[in-house]
Design a protein around this motif. Structure first.
Motif, short mmCIF file in Angstrom:
data_model
loop_
_atom_site.label_atom_id
_atom_site.label_comp_id
_atom_site.label_asym_id
_atom_site.label_seq_id
_atom_site.Cartn_x
_atom_site.Cartn_y
_atom_site.Cartn_z
N ASN A 47 0.83 -1.20 0.00
CA ASN A 47 0.00 0.00 0.00
C ASN A 47 0.87 1.26 0.00
O ASN A 47 0.61 2.20 -0.76
CB ASN A 47 -0.94 -0.01 1.21
N ALA A 50 2.38 1.64 -3.45
CA ALA A 50 1.40 2.07 -4.44
C ALA A 50 1.06 3.55 -4.28
O ALA A 50 0.84 4.25 -5.27
CB ALA A 50 0.13 1.23 -4.31
N GLN A 51 1.04 4.05 -3.05
CA GLN A 51 0.73 5.47 -2.83
C GLN A 51 1.87 6.36 -3.32
O GLN A 51 1.63 7.46 -3.81
CB GLN A 51 0.50 5.74 -1.35
N SER A 67 0.44 -2.52 -12.51
CA SER A 67 0.22 -1.35 -11.66
C SER A 67 -0.87 -0.44 -12.19
O SER A 67 -1.28 0.49 -11.50
CB SER A 67 1.52 -0.57 -11.49
N TYR A 69 -3.83 -1.14 -12.27
CA TYR A 69 -5.02 -1.37 -11.44
C TYR A 69 -4.95 -0.70 -10.08
O TYR A 69 -5.98 -0.52 -9.43
CB TYR A 69 -5.25 -2.87 -11.26
N TRP A 70 -3.76 -0.32 -9.61
CA TRP A 70 -3.70 0.26 -8.27
C TRP A 70 -2.98 1.61 -8.22
O TRP A 70 -3.06 2.30 -7.23
CB TRP A 70 -3.04 -0.70 -7.27
N SER A 71 -2.30 2.01 -9.26
CA SER A 71 -1.59 3.28 -9.26
C SER A 71 -2.58 4.43 -9.49
O SER A 71 -3.21 4.52 -10.54
CB SER A 71 -0.52 3.29 -10.35
N LYS A 72 -2.69 5.29 -8.50
CA LYS A 72 -3.64 6.40 -8.56
C LYS A 72 -3.32 7.31 -9.74
O LYS A 72 -4.20 7.79 -10.44
CB LYS A 72 -3.58 7.19 -7.25
N ILE A 75 -4.48 5.65 -13.03
CA ILE A 75 -5.95 5.62 -13.10
C ILE A 75 -6.48 7.01 -13.47
O ILE A 75 -7.34 7.14 -14.34
CB ILE A 75 -6.54 5.13 -11.76
#
Length: 86
Positions: A47, A50-51, A67, A69-72, A75
């Motif tokens: 987490n 990813a942040q 990544s 799917y989870w990289s802000k 996205i």
């Protein structure tokens, strides 16, 4: 077949691994606790990673990047690209 009975061993020898023929009664619970702990620490580091992930070059359209799917940042970039093209 099997080598016969257990070999006699000295009872005064101490070992951090438990010594000869060790099988503590609560080994399953200890293993489960350690497994959950490792999983929790791994999830926290994932987490955090990813942040903090930033990209200078975004993935190409149609290519597989996990990544995505989870990289802000990725996205948001893909939402902007999708909104701009429609």
């Amino acid at each position: 077949m099997g080598g016969g009975p257990k070999v006699p061993y000295p009872k005064h020898v101490w070992s951090p691994a438990g010594g000869w023929y060790s099988q503590p009664a609560n080994w399953k619970m200890n293993t489960a606790i350690i497994g959950v702990g490792i999983l929790g620490v791994t999830a926290m580091f994932f987490n955090l990673s990813a942040q903090r992930e930033t990209r200078t070059k975004f993935p190409e359209e149609g290519r597989f990047y996990p990544s995505r799917y989870w990289s802000k940042q990725i996205i948001e970039h893909e939402k902007e690209k999708k909104a701009g093209s429609s």
